[in-house]
Design a protein around this motif. Structure first.
Motif, PDB file in Angstrom:
ATOM      1  N   ASP A 109      10.596  10.339  -9.383  1.00 19.38           N
ATOM      2  CA  ASP A 109      10.048   9.033  -9.742  1.00 19.38           C
ATOM      3  C   ASP A 109       8.791   8.803  -8.905  1.00 19.38           C
ATOM      4  N   PRO A 110       7.668   8.480  -9.537  1.00 20.57           N
ATOM      5  CA  PRO A 110       6.447   8.267  -8.773  1.00 20.57           C
ATOM      6  C   PRO A 110       6.573   7.042  -7.851  1.00 20.57           C
ATOM      7  N   PRO A 111       6.384   7.216  -6.535  1.00 23.08           N
ATOM      8  CA  PRO A 111       6.478   6.084  -5.603  1.00 23.08           C
ATOM      9  C   PRO A 111       5.136   5.363  -5.489  1.00 23.08           C
ATOM     10  N   ILE A 112       4.572   5.004  -6.638  1.00 23.19           N
ATOM     11  CA  ILE A 112       3.206   4.486  -6.690  1.00 23.19           C
ATOM     12  C   ILE A 112       3.206   2.987  -6.953  1.00 23.19           C
ATOM     13  N   TYR A 113       2.429   2.285  -6.136  1.00 28.04           N
ATOM     14  CA  TYR A 113       2.235   0.850  -6.275  1.00 28.04           C
ATOM     15  C   TYR A 113       0.739   0.573  -6.156  1.00 28.04           C
ATOM     16  N   TYR A 114       0.368  -0.685  -6.305  1.00 29.13           N
ATOM     17  CA  TYR A 114      -1.003  -1.086  -6.018  1.00 29.13           C
ATOM     18  C   TYR A 114      -0.937  -2.429  -5.311  1.00 29.13           C
ATOM     19  N   TYR A 115      -2.065  -2.837  -4.742  1.00 26.73           N
ATOM     20  CA  TYR A 115      -2.098  -4.135  -4.061  1.00 26.73           C
ATOM     21  C   TYR A 115      -3.316  -4.922  -4.534  1.00 26.73           C
ATOM     22  N   ARG A 116      -3.084  -6.172  -4.848  1.00 27.17           N
ATOM     23  CA  ARG A 116      -4.171  -7.112  -5.139  1.00 27.17           C
ATOM     24  C   ARG A 116      -3.683  -8.478  -4.712  1.00 27.17           C
ATOM     25  N   ASP A 117      -4.575  -9.264  -4.116  1.00 25.34           N
ATOM     26  CA  ASP A 117      -4.155 -10.597  -3.703  1.00 25.34           C
ATOM     27  C   ASP A 117      -5.048 -11.665  -4.308  1.00 25.34           C
ATOM     28  N   ARG A 118      -4.704 -12.899  -4.008  1.00 27.27           N
ATOM     29  CA  ARG A 118      -5.433 -14.031  -4.598  1.00 27.27           C
ATOM     30  C   ARG A 118      -6.840 -14.175  -4.040  1.00 27.27           C
ATOM     31  N   ASP A 119      -7.148 -13.425  -2.979  1.00 31.02           N
ATOM     32  CA  ASP A 119      -8.510 -13.410  -2.423  1.00 31.02           C
ATOM     33  C   ASP A 119      -9.335 -12.268  -3.004  1.00 31.02           C
ATOM     34  N   GLN A 120      -8.811 -11.626  -4.050  1.00 30.84           N
ATOM     35  CA  GLN A 120      -9.474 -10.511  -4.739  1.00 30.84           C
ATOM     36  C   GLN A 120      -9.589  -9.248  -3.889  1.00 30.84           C
ATOM     37  N   LYS A 121      -8.774  -9.137  -2.845  1.00 32.83           N
ATOM     38  CA  LYS A 121      -8.720  -7.895  -2.075  1.00 32.83           C
ATOM     39  C   LYS A 121      -7.770  -6.963  -2.805  1.00 32.83           C
ATOM     40  N   GLU A 122      -8.180  -5.699  -2.929  1.00 31.38           N
ATOM     41  CA  GLU A 122      -7.426  -4.768  -3.764  1.00 31.38           C
ATOM     42  C   GLU A 122      -7.371  -3.396  -3.112  1.00 31.38           C
ATOM     43  N   ILE A 123      -6.247  -2.732  -3.268  1.00 33.80           N
ATOM     44  CA  ILE A 123      -6.109  -1.315  -2.926  1.00 33.80           C
ATOM     45  C   ILE A 123      -5.593  -0.644  -4.188  1.00 33.80           C
ATOM     46  N   ASP A 124      -6.332   0.354  -4.662  1.00 31.55           N
ATOM     47  CA  ASP A 124      -6.054   0.943  -5.975  1.00 31.55           C
ATOM     48  C   ASP A 124      -4.657   1.540  -6.089  1.00 31.55           C
ATOM     49  N   LEU A 125      -4.219   2.289  -5.082  1.00 28.15           N
ATOM     50  CA  LEU A 125      -2.892   2.908  -5.115  1.00 28.15           C
ATOM     51  C   LEU A 125      -2.253   2.855  -3.737  1.00 28.15           C
ATOM     52  N   LEU A 126      -0.956   2.696  -3.722  1.00 25.01           N
ATOM     53  CA  LEU A 126      -0.168   2.813  -2.501  1.00 25.01           C
ATOM     54  C   LEU A 126       0.966   3.781  -2.791  1.00 25.01           C
ATOM     55  N   LEU A 127       1.034   4.858  -2.031  1.00 25.74           N
ATOM     56  CA  LEU A 127       2.173   5.771  -2.131  1.00 25.74           C
ATOM     57  C   LEU A 127       3.161   5.345  -1.056  1.00 25.74           C
ATOM     58  N   PHE A 128       4.349   4.921  -1.467  1.00 23.74           N
ATOM     59  CA  PHE A 128       5.337   4.374  -0.538  1.00 23.74           C
ATOM     60  C   PHE A 128       6.613   5.196  -0.600  1.00 23.74           C
ATOM     61  N   GLN A 129       6.826   6.008   0.416  1.00 18.70           N
ATOM     62  CA  GLN A 129       8.059   6.782   0.481  1.00 18.70           C
ATOM     63  C   GLN A 129       8.429   7.052   1.933  1.00 18.70           C
ATOM     64  N   ASP A 130       9.724   7.110   2.182  1.00 20.88           N
ATOM     65  CA  ASP A 130      10.268   7.378   3.515  1.00 20.88           C
ATOM     66  C   ASP A 130       9.746   6.395   4.561  1.00 20.88           C
ATOM     67  N   GLY A 131       9.568   5.140   4.163  1.00 19.81           N
ATOM     68  CA  GLY A 131       9.137   4.109   5.100  1.00 19.81           C
ATOM     69  C   GLY A 131       7.664   4.156   5.470  1.00 19.81           C
ATOM     70  N   ILE A 132       6.885   4.944   4.757  1.00 16.42           N
ATOM     71  CA  ILE A 132       5.448   5.085   5.049  1.00 16.42           C
ATOM     72  C   ILE A 132       4.646   4.734   3.811  1.00 16.42           C
ATOM     73  N   ILE A 133       3.618   3.908   4.020  1.00 14.77           N
ATOM     74  CA  ILE A 133       2.690   3.564   2.941  1.00 14.77           C
ATOM     75  C   ILE A 133       1.371   4.264   3.198  1.00 14.77           C
ATOM     76  N   ASN A 134       0.926   5.028   2.207  1.00 13.50           N
ATOM     77  CA  ASN A 134      -0.382   5.672   2.278  1.00 13.50           C
ATOM     78  C   ASN A 134      -1.313   4.985   1.282  1.00 13.50           C
ATOM     79  N   PRO A 135      -2.327   4.266   1.791  1.00 16.12           N
ATOM     80  CA  PRO A 135      -3.259   3.585   0.880  1.00 16.12           C
ATOM     81  C   PRO A 135      -4.291   4.555   0.306  1.00 16.12           C
ATOM     82  N   ILE A 136      -4.611   4.364  -0.961  1.00 18.85           N
ATOM     83  CA  ILE A 136      -5.598   5.215  -1.633  1.00 18.85           C
ATOM     84  C   ILE A 136      -6.571   4.328  -2.396  1.00 18.85           C
ATOM     85  N   GLU A 137      -7.835   4.522  -2.129  1.00 16.82           N
ATOM     86  CA  GLU A 137      -8.894   3.862  -2.886  1.00 16.82           C
ATOM     87  C   GLU A 137      -9.531   4.923  -3.775  1.00 16.82           C
TER      88      GLU A 137
END
Length: 199
Positions: A109-137
């Motif tokens: 299962d792809p552990p892929i998420y993204y982040y965007r907030d109400r201030d328009q800050k965005e991170i295109d992809l977040l790989l979240f597995q084993d308690g570690i988040i790796n941000p990817i732009e």
């Protein structure tokens, strides 16, 4: 199906899809679920936690076949698409789909998420597995520079939660900017430019 490719790499707003397809929002949601079940599109869920109170909670849509998406949008040639307004969105979708399919092809299962907030800050992809988040732009640029990782700092509060329970703590791992660079290059000690051809 001809409306959906125009929304690739954008948050899903069923009302917008419905208006452009001439159907109701309820029907748009049902029809989109068929495209998801058929592996034509993927919906990326937003990452949120109690520490990130301003996070937007709409899923992000990615069309999994950029060739089919370009055909449905009637781009007449690769050169036209390259110069068009959607070239950045198509590049982001291409990178996402390659990462996504690498997990699917490995039976995971792809552990892929993204982040965007109400201030328009965005991170295109977040790989979240084993308690570690790796941000990817994802940037359609040869040398995106430090500006590409400016939003990675929004994740800092998640490392501070559960301060007394180390087993529940989320750590921020190595970050990447997938781009058109020829080689892997450091941005700083925790983040790297990664060529798209490596994915």
């Amino acid at each position: 199906m001809t409306v959906v490719p125009a929304y690739t790499s954008k948050p899903v707003v069923y009302e917008q899809l419905a208006v452009n397809a001439g159907i109701s929002a309820v029907t748009a949601k049902k029809w989109l679920s068929i495209l998801v079940a058929s592996n034509i599109v993927a919906l990326v869920q937003p990452y949120h936690s109690n520490a990130l109170t301003r996070a937007v909670k709409m899923p992000l849509l990615h069309f999994l076949d950029t060739g089919l998406a370009a055909y449905l949008l009637r781009w007449s040639s690769p050169e036209t698409l390259e110069k068009g307004l959607m070239s950045g969105a198509f590049f982001e979708t291409y990178v996402f789909s390659e990462i996504y399919k690498s997990y699917i092809n490995a039976g995971k299962d792809p552990p892929i998420y993204y982040y965007r907030d109400r201030d328009q800050k965005e991170i295109d992809l977040l790989l979240f597995q084993d308690g570690i988040i790796n941000p990817i732009e994802i940037r359609k640029s040869v040398s995106p520079g430090r500006n590409a990782i400016k939003n990675f700092g929004v994740l800092d509060p998640i490392e501070k939660t559960f301060s007394g329970l180390e087993s529940l703590r989320v750590h921020i791992g190595t970050g990447a900017v997938v781009c058109l660079a020829e080689d892997v290059l450091p941005i700083d000690q925790n983040n790297y430019c990664v060529p798209a051809w490596l994915i």
